[in-house]
Design an enzyme around this catalytic site. Structure first.
Site, mmCIF file in Angstrom:
data_model
loop_
_atom_site.group_PDB
_atom_site.id
_atom_site.type_symbol
_atom_site.label_atom_id
_atom_site.label_comp_id
_atom_site.label_asym_id
_atom_site.label_seq_id
_atom_site.Cartn_x
_atom_site.Cartn_y
_atom_site.Cartn_z
ATOM 1 N N SER A 126 0.940 -1.142 -0.051
ATOM 2 C CA SER A 126 0.004 0.032 0.184
ATOM 3 C C SER A 126 0.641 1.315 0.068
ATOM 4 C CB SER A 126 -0.929 -0.083 1.233
ATOM 5 O OG SER A 126 -1.928 -1.115 0.970
ATOM 6 N N ARG A 151 -3.138 -10.280 -7.967
ATOM 7 C CA ARG A 151 -3.230 -9.142 -8.917
ATOM 8 C C ARG A 151 -1.984 -8.454 -9.281
ATOM 9 N NH1 ARG A 151 -4.957 -4.622 -5.782
ATOM 10 N NH2 ARG A 151 -2.765 -3.792 -6.073
ATOM 11 N N GLU A 155 4.903 -5.503 -8.835
ATOM 12 C CA GLU A 155 4.793 -6.136 -7.775
ATOM 13 C C GLU A 155 3.529 -7.551 -8.202
ATOM 14 O OE1 GLU A 155 4.066 -4.670 -4.030
ATOM 15 O OE2 GLU A 155 2.562 -3.167 -4.807
ATOM 16 N N ASN A 207 0.532 -9.120 -5.960
ATOM 17 C CA ASN A 207 -0.200 -9.075 -4.639
ATOM 18 C C ASN A 207 -1.026 -10.525 -4.350
ATOM 19 O OD1 ASN A 207 -0.238 -6.038 -4.004
ATOM 20 N ND2 ASN A 207 -0.423 -6.127 -6.091
ATOM 21 N N GLY A 210 -6.440 -6.086 -2.333
ATOM 22 C CA GLY A 210 -7.454 -5.471 -1.699
ATOM 23 C C GLY A 210 -8.812 -5.759 -2.071
#
Length: 311
Positions: free
Chosen positions: A147, A256, A271, A273, A277
């Site tokens: 984040s 993701r 990156e 994930n 989220g």
């Protein structure tokens, strides 16, 4: 099914995780599953153990350390409790930006040039090396954090020492990398091993100068364009890179993958994930929605894919 949702936790992304957990819990209730909502606290392991031994499956709504980095996944595997998402190694690798970049480079996925430093190294030598190696602007960030927490885009030499210090408050290792300017793109990947598919690419247009924490999570902080307005050929290339990155790390069920589309360098991976989220403003549900999968249907699909994997 009796499904537990682990959310909240103790990382610096707790607030985002609370929102992700809330969305997952509501979806499971709408699907008539028997939901056990658990605000994860590693200091309450005995109670947690008793709760988790009662469930059929675990959805992990945690973000950041002690949740997204393989530790919780390892605990669940020791307990023999099935869970949704990537395993220990993939979770740990994806969280370690330096190691992940090495894996991407091995698979010919374009990455930004970078260098890693450990907190025990001399700060003076570190700053000298950064100045000698990188041309401004460049990025200094924690090696294992999400984040954009602890991240600085350095535009002057005077910022370097403070940026290094801030990054080290989040992690014992930091990563310095070239700042690649361009369009922010993200690709959601869905499916079990060997049958993964990349969902429509989303372009993120932040309202502020950079795609920072507020742009990611504040309502109206960014605009999501789906599908991204890029050529069909470029779309296929980026989706291929996303699937490749997902598989190279050994990710499972969903992930993701974030990119910058540079006018000079083309797509550059940022990156992967493993627990993206799932808040009301999150990207993964938007990508699923673009192919006609509602949030609730998406959660059930995660469950179905996981049961298929464990069967």
């Amino acid at each position: 099914m009796k499904v537990a949702v682990l959310y909240g936790g103790t990382s610096k992304e707790r607030e985002v995780s609370l929102s992700t957990g809330k969305g997952m819990i509501q979806a499971l209730e709408q699907l008539d599953h028997d939901v056990m909502a658990i605000d994860f606290d590693p200091n309450q392991m005995e109670q947690l153990w008793k709760q988790l031994m009662q469930v059929d499956l675990v959805l992990i709504g945690l973000h950041g350390k002690q949740g997204e980095d393989g530790t919780v996944q390892g605990m669940l595997e020791l307990m023999g409790v099935p869970y949704v998402g990537s395993g220990v190694l993939a979770s740990s690798l994806a969280m370690d930006k330096s190691k992940a970049k090495q894996v991407f480079a091995m698979h010919d996925i374009p990455v930004a040039r970078s260098q890693s430093f450990h907190y025990k190294e001399s700060r003076e030598d570190m700053i000298h090396s950064i100045k000698a190696t990188f041309t401004k602007p460049f990025v200094i960030k924690p090696n294992q954090e999400g984040s954009t927490l602890g991240l600085t885009i350095v535009e002057s030499d005077e910022q370097i020492a403070d940026a290094v210090q801030m990054a080290f408050t989040h992690d014992s290792d930091i990563i310095v990398e070239d700042y690649v300017s361009g369009r922010e793109l993200t690709v959601s990947v869905l499916g079990n091993k060997g049958d993964e598919q990349a969902l429509p690419i989303i372009e993120i247009v932040p309202k502020s100068k950079y795609y920072d924490y507020e742009s990611k999570y504040a309502e109206g902080g960014s605009e999501h364009i789906v599908p991204a307005e890029i050529s069909e050929e470029l779309t296929e290339t980026i989706q291929h890179y996303a699937n490749q990155a997902h598989r190279a790390l050994g990710c499972e069920t969903y992930s993701r993958v974030d990119f910058i589309l540079s006018e000079v360098h083309g797509p550059v991976i940022l990156e992967v994930n493993t627990l993206p989220g799932m808040t009301p403003t999150s990207l993964y549900p938007d990508a699923a929605g673009a192919v006609g999968i509602s949030y609730t249907e998406m959660v059930q699909l995660f469950i179905d894919l996981s049961l298929e994997k464990y069967s």
